[in-house]
Design an enzyme around this catalytic site. Structure first.
Site, mmCIF file in Angstrom:
data_model
loop_
_atom_site.group_PDB
_atom_site.id
_atom_site.type_symbol
_atom_site.label_atom_id
_atom_site.label_comp_id
_atom_site.label_asym_id
_atom_site.label_seq_id
_atom_site.Cartn_x
_atom_site.Cartn_y
_atom_site.Cartn_z
ATOM 1 N N THR A 11 40.242 25.545 48.808
ATOM 2 C CA THR A 11 39.585 26.317 49.142
ATOM 3 C C THR A 11 37.815 26.436 48.398
ATOM 4 O OG1 THR A 11 41.382 27.617 49.962
ATOM 5 C CG2 THR A 11 39.115 28.839 50.094
ATOM 6 N N LYS A 100 40.221 31.319 36.055
ATOM 7 C CA LYS A 100 40.726 32.413 35.135
ATOM 8 C C LYS A 100 41.554 32.041 34.170
ATOM 9 C CE LYS A 100 43.015 34.118 38.659
ATOM 10 N NZ LYS A 100 42.257 34.124 39.993
ATOM 11 N N VAL A 127 35.964 35.414 36.971
ATOM 12 C CA VAL A 127 36.154 36.936 37.158
ATOM 13 C C VAL A 127 35.110 37.504 38.313
ATOM 14 C CG1 VAL A 127 36.036 38.994 35.841
ATOM 15 C CG2 VAL A 127 36.259 36.975 34.684
ATOM 16 N N ILE A 131 30.764 37.915 42.280
ATOM 17 C CA ILE A 131 29.944 38.980 41.536
ATOM 18 C C ILE A 131 29.544 38.450 40.270
ATOM 19 C CG2 ILE A 131 30.050 41.150 40.559
ATOM 20 C CD1 ILE A 131 32.455 41.975 42.288
ATOM 21 N N GLU A 185 47.506 35.198 46.613
ATOM 22 C CA GLU A 185 47.389 33.685 45.965
ATOM 23 C C GLU A 185 49.063 33.603 46.227
ATOM 24 O OE1 GLU A 185 46.119 33.505 41.872
ATOM 25 O OE2 GLU A 185 44.303 33.633 42.900
ATOM 26 N N ASP A 196 46.928 38.712 37.250
ATOM 27 C CA ASP A 196 45.338 38.190 37.662
ATOM 28 C C ASP A 196 44.480 39.070 37.084
ATOM 29 O OD1 ASP A 196 43.663 36.403 39.602
ATOM 30 O OD2 ASP A 196 43.275 38.564 40.116
ATOM 31 N N LYS A 200 41.430 38.563 33.938
ATOM 32 C CA LYS A 200 40.078 38.870 33.971
ATOM 33 C C LYS A 200 39.616 39.795 32.921
ATOM 34 C CE LYS A 200 40.280 37.738 38.844
ATOM 35 N NZ LYS A 200 40.586 38.192 40.306
HETATM 36 N N1 HSE Z 1 44.023 36.510 44.063
HETATM 37 C C1 HSE Z 1 42.763 36.957 43.495
HETATM 38 C C2 HSE Z 1 42.323 38.305 44.103
HETATM 39 C C3 HSE Z 1 41.782 35.835 43.962
HETATM 40 O O1 HSE Z 1 42.977 38.776 45.173
HETATM 41 O O2 HSE Z 1 41.497 38.801 43.623
HETATM 42 C C4 HSE Z 1 40.469 35.819 43.033
HETATM 43 O O3 HSE Z 1 40.776 35.598 41.863
#
Ligand code: HSE
Length: 414
Positions: A11, A100, A127, A131, A185, A196, A200
């Site tokens: 992607t 990340k 992160v 943004i 994900e 996740d 970050k």
């Molecule tokens: N799975 C992550 C999210 C993707 O939903 O923010 C971006 O890191």
């Protein structure tokens, strides 16, 4: 012309090619030269795609081509990404990544390898997707001591919590929706378990402190335990439930001691909080500086083109800095975090029974609290405590049997 290679045509990789294609002219102007994607590394072939003739399956082709000055790593995962990135840097090729997991684990090391080999290593997209938050941390907030970074850093869980709040849906139903929409994900545990967001905030905290913050040291609680009933109570008290990733500097002289605390957990926030209105898949990062005060960055935290936009902005910066080192001030020295239970919160607590039956025990343990009943919720009630460190809360709640759940309350500006 600057030749680059893209590792991974998923992607984000295809987004990077698309962004360079769409905005080629303005990108060339800003970079000072045209950018050409010479190779795309992937295990698959992509017949009929714009990169059909650029696909290579052997990384050595890229590594051994002196024409390749910049490598874009958008494969994800720690290995083989780590080996590929390190080898590129060792050859003096600069690297931009959106990964990340790689940055949280090996960021400090890769920055050092880059420096030692006359290259740079950038990771804006790791992160907050599109943004800009990494670059502001090392180049804009530099006059300040950063006192707090609090982010809604995971789009999937923010989407899910927004749907639960607005539509009264249960966790499992909104998770399925998020998966059908392609937000989650591959393994939803990384999102819903808070891991996740944890990686970050580990990256942001490392940049904030200039030291290595290991994500394994950050207390992480996801949203798997948040239910439709929690939102019924939240509505009564005009609050929203969000997954916060928070790092705070506790200053010397504060009763809690001095140092850095960091944690990921669901919190209840009211409309006065700047992150209250951050809904759906959007992310936002709130940064408080000791002289600047409050700032907030908001936008698309995930998705093909927003993430690719951040990656390509890194490529442009890498090209502009071929002859100089971009200093991020992230050393490999490990930072020991303070016990996060030193942070003060108010606590929203759900317990079994009725207020009448249990008021005495609750007030004996916590003093004055606010009791809440939610329409349609039977056999239980909730109460909100005053602010106290979690160590204190733990001692007091031990005297209250049949606790269903606790959610921390974040008050802005406290
Ligand atoms: N799975 C992550 C999210 C993707 O939903 O923010 C971006 O890191």
């Amino acid at each position: 012309m600057i030749n680059i290679a893209v590792l991974g045509y998923g992607t984000i990789g295809s987004g990077v090619v698309e962004v360079i294609d769409t905005n080629g002219e303005s990108i060339a102007e800003r970079a000072g030269d045209e950018i050409n994607v010479k190779y795309v590394l992937d295990l698959r072939d992509f017949p009929g795609s714009p990169v059909e003739n650029k696909i290579v399956h052997d990384y050595d082709v890229i590594l051994n081509d002196p024409d390749i000055k910049v490598v874009v790593e958008v494969m994800g995962g720690v290995e083989p990404a780590h080996t590929f990135v390190k080898n590129a840097l060792l050859k003096g090729k600069s690297v931009a990544t959106s990964n990340k997991a790689l940055v949280a684990k090996h960021g400090a090391e890769l920055l050092q390898v880059a420096k030692d080999n006359g290259a740079n290593f950038l990771f804006e997209a790791s992160v907050g997707g599109g943004i800009p938050i990494i670059r502001p941390l090392y180049s804009s907030f530099t006059a300040d001591k950063i006192l707090e970074i609090t982010g809604i850093l995971n789009g999937t869980t923010n989407y899910m919590l927004t749907k639960m709040a607005n539509q009264g849906l249960e966790f499992d139903d909104v998770l399925k929706q998020a998966q059908d929409l392609g937000y989650a994900e591959k393994d939803p545990t990384a999102d819903v378990g808070g891991f996740d967001a944890c990686r970050k905030i580990a990256i942001l905290t490392s940049l904030m402190c200039g030291k290595q913050v290991d994500f394994e040291d950050i207390y992480t609680e996801g949203i798997t335990d948040i239910s439709a009933v929690d939102f019924k109570y939240a509505k009564v008290i005009n609050k929203s439930i969000k997954l916060f990733a928070t790092t705070r500097q506790l200053e010397t002289g504060s009763p809690q001691g001095s140092g850095i605390v960091s944690m990921v957990s669901p919190v209840l926030i009211g409309p006065e909080h700047p992150l209250f209105a951050v809904n759906d898949v959007f992310n936002a990062v709130f940064v408080k500086g000791n002289v600047l005060g409050d700032t907030m960055l908001y936008g698309s935290g995930a998705g093909k083109l927003p993430t690719a936009s951040a990656v390509v902005s890194d490529v442009i910066d890498l090209i502009k800095h071929f002859k100089s080192n971009i200093k991020m001030g992230w050393s490999p020295d490990k930072l020991t975090l303070l016990d996060r239970k030193m942070i003060e919160h108010g606590y929203f607590v759900r317990v079994k029974g009725t207020i009448g039956e249990r008021i005495e025990a609750v007030e004996k343990a916590f003093g004055k609290v606010i009791f809440i009943e939610a329409p349609g919720v039977e056999g239980e009630f909730a109460f909100i405590t005053s602010n106290m460190p979690e160590t204190d809360y733990d001692k007091r709640i031990a005297d209250i049997p049949d606790v269903i759940k606790m959610i921390r309350i974040e008050e802005h500006g406290r």
